[in-house]
Design a protein around this motif. Structure first.
Motif, short mmCIF file in Angstrom:
data_model
loop_
_atom_site.label_atom_id
_atom_site.label_comp_id
_atom_site.label_asym_id
_atom_site.label_seq_id
_atom_site.Cartn_x
_atom_site.Cartn_y
_atom_site.Cartn_z
N LYS A 69 -1.34 -7.90 -6.29
CA LYS A 69 -2.65 -8.56 -6.33
C LYS A 69 -3.66 -7.69 -6.97
O LYS A 69 -3.58 -6.44 -7.13
CB LYS A 69 -3.30 -8.68 -4.63
N HIS A 107 -5.36 -8.18 3.38
CA HIS A 107 -4.63 -8.99 2.51
C HIS A 107 -3.76 -8.57 1.62
O HIS A 107 -3.49 -9.14 0.66
CB HIS A 107 -5.46 -10.10 2.27
N TYR A 113 -5.08 -6.28 -0.84
CA TYR A 113 -5.87 -5.79 -2.09
C TYR A 113 -6.12 -4.52 -2.27
O TYR A 113 -6.33 -3.82 -1.25
CB TYR A 113 -7.21 -6.74 -2.40
N ILE A 153 -12.76 -14.28 1.41
CA ILE A 153 -11.32 -14.21 1.32
C ILE A 153 -10.64 -15.32 1.43
O ILE A 153 -9.56 -15.67 0.83
CB ILE A 153 -10.86 -13.08 2.34
N LYS A 154 -10.99 -16.49 2.20
CA LYS A 154 -10.30 -17.69 2.32
C LYS A 154 -10.35 -18.37 1.00
O LYS A 154 -9.50 -19.00 0.63
CB LYS A 154 -11.13 -18.39 3.64
N ASP A 155 -11.64 -18.25 0.59
CA ASP A 155 -11.49 -19.08 -0.72
C ASP A 155 -10.98 -18.55 -1.78
O ASP A 155 -10.44 -19.20 -2.74
CB ASP A 155 -13.06 -19.31 -1.03
N LEU A 156 -10.61 -17.41 -2.04
CA LEU A 156 -10.05 -16.56 -2.81
C LEU A 156 -8.41 -16.77 -2.92
O LEU A 156 -8.00 -17.01 -3.97
CB LEU A 156 -10.34 -15.02 -2.61
N GLU A 157 -7.73 -16.88 -1.54
CA GLU A 157 -6.54 -17.29 -1.68
C GLU A 157 -6.06 -17.96 -0.54
O GLU A 157 -4.81 -18.01 -0.16
CB GLU A 157 -5.66 -15.82 -1.72
N GLU A 158 -7.05 -18.79 -0.15
CA GLU A 158 -6.70 -19.81 1.16
C GLU A 158 -5.83 -19.17 2.26
O GLU A 158 -5.03 -19.51 2.84
CB GLU A 158 -5.81 -21.03 0.68
N ALA A 159 -6.56 -18.09 2.25
CA ALA A 159 -5.91 -16.99 3.51
C ALA A 159 -6.86 -16.85 4.40
O ALA A 159 -8.41 -16.73 3.86
CB ALA A 159 -5.08 -15.99 3.03
N HIS A 160 -7.14 -16.56 5.66
CA HIS A 160 -7.97 -16.23 6.48
C HIS A 160 -7.41 -15.37 7.82
O HIS A 160 -6.58 -15.54 8.20
CB HIS A 160 -8.41 -17.46 7.15
#
Length: 434
Positions: A3, A30, A32, A114-121
């Motif tokens: 990443k 995540h 990074y 973080i959610k918007d960046l990679e659809e993870a939360h």
């Protein structure tokens, strides 16, 4: 797949720094790699945590955003995100003016990045706190106990940006203290927009004394230092806690702004000149040896020569061990911007500021000079060239005097030592360990 590296740049106060540390931990969880305030950002993604408090801070934030936007346009950066107080306050204008930014986040929704960046939360259970990536030296950390402010001083934009005061649950804070201690933190810088209001929004009562007392009882907490108190309805039991617990530093940061009744009324400070004098006297009587830090303002609308004369007299009388001052800067949306005319010229503001700081410079030299010959407990923050640089309990990081000890001694960063003060300058002490 590896990443990308993310550079986080924090502008403004230590409260912003805590938010950046929380976001860094989310990114790292995540996968990074994250850097903070790098001298030469090399990441593919940059996140700028902005300040929107006063004009100079806003300009610094805008200049930084534009600098990174230019780097993106040259292909040196893939994605640029902005968060914090400036975007909380001016979101619509910023989106229109700087389209190079890929996403804007405010003061409270930045974890959605973080959610918007990679659809993870990352989900946090109710009642827990997000782990932080500590960016300060490992032996101290900032501890934010609340957000927002209900005071509504005439000149201040903080309530516009952060909203009403919201205290964190006490158990959540104490759990974070224990976690910080487990990470090697020995010294806590307790911060909030307004410390003394802690708990009022929960049950109508001030609980700052109870909170600090509970923190002081946690094993491994060596120093607790309190920042940003308010003079009105001061919680007197806090002074008892400072007296009784040796790990609660004899240090209090309490912004007073002015002393004349005319100015205090126009500033909507809800305190009088007489009450302020009595407050300082009582604090010094109940906590002998305490070091007080304050902030004063010159050039507020309507400030007369007589108002300023009273401020000078007060400064000489109070002999604040630490003091900062600034000239009034009109902030849109505040009461003073709406109802007052900024009628003190910039030249007069600067003259008054210079005179006030010259007086404080002399006071500071006398205060520090009186420490020569004393033995004080010092924590070592870092080594710079031929010197170890440390602090006493009377000194907050980055803003207060430091203690310089010759590096020929074999000292450990983050450890405490007893040091004999051998010499003093206006804003620094020299010492040898004993």
């Amino acid at each position: 797949m590896n990443k990308p590296t993310i550079d986080i740049i924090t502008l403004g106060c230590s409260k912003n720094l805590v938010d950046s540390e929380s976001l860094m931990a989310l990114f790292e969880a995540h996968g990074y790699h994250v850097t903070h305030d790098s001298d030469s950002p090399q990441g593919e993604i940059a996140v700028i945590n902005t300040c929107g408090f006063i004009e100079d801070a806003k300009q610094e934030s805008i200049d930084t955003i534009l600098e990174f936007a230019e780097a993106k346009s040259r292909g040196h950066l893939k994605m640029l995100y902005v968060m914090g107080c400036l975007s909380e306050r001016y979101l619509a204008d910023l989106e229109a003016e700087i389209p190079e930014v890929d996403g804007w986040y405010g003061k409270f929704n930045f974890k959605e990045l973080i959610k918007d960046l990679e659809e993870a939360h990352l989900e946090f259970k109710d009642g827990t706190f997000p782990l932080r990536h500590i960016t300060t030296p490992s032996h101290y950390a900032y501890l934010k106990i609340s957000e927002g402010c209900d005071r509504h001083c005439a000149y201040c934009a903080i309530p516009i940006i952060t909203g009403r005061h919201k205290s964190r649950p006490m158990q959540e804070i104490l759990d974070e203290v224990r976690w910080l201690v487990s990470q090697g933190v020995k010294e806590l810088q307790v911060i909030a927009q307004e410390l003394t209001y802690y708990g009022v929004d929960i049950d109508g009562k001030q609980h700052i004394a109870e909170l600090v007392e509970q923190m002081a009882r946690i094993e491994g907490v060596e120093w607790i230092r309190l920042h940003y108190a308010y003079p009105t309805h001061f919680p007197w039991d806090l002074l008892r806690v400072m007296r009784e617990y040796p790990n609660v530093c004899k240090y209090l940061d309490i912004a007073l702004q002015h002393i004349s009744d005319n100015m205090l009324t126009r500033m909507q400070r809800h305190v009088t000149k007489e009450e302020t004098y009595e407050l300082i006297k009582r604090i010094r009587e109940e906590v002998p040896g305490i070091h007080l830090r304050t902030t004063l303002m010159v050039g507020f609308p309507g400030e007369t020569d007589e108002d300023f004369k009273q401020l000078i007299e007060f400064t000489r009388w109070a002999r604040f061990e630490r003091m900062g001052a600034f000239a009034y800067s009109e902030e849109e949306g505040t009461y003073s911007a709406k109802h007052y005319t900024d009628d003190v010229s910039q030249e007069v503001k600067q003259q008054r500021l210079d005179k006030l700081m010259r007086i404080q410079q002399g006071i500071s030299a006398e205060v520090e000079g009186a420490k020569v010959g004393q033995t004080l407990r010092v924590i070592i923050d870092r080594q710079e060239g031929d010197w170890y640089v440390g602090r006493t309990e009377f000194c907050s990081p980055e803003v207060d005097p430091e203690v310089l000890i010759p590096a020929k001694e074999d000292l450990t960063i983050g450890e405490f030592y007893n040091a004999r003060i051998t010499d003093a300058e206006e804003f620094d002490l020299y010492a040898t360990t004993i």
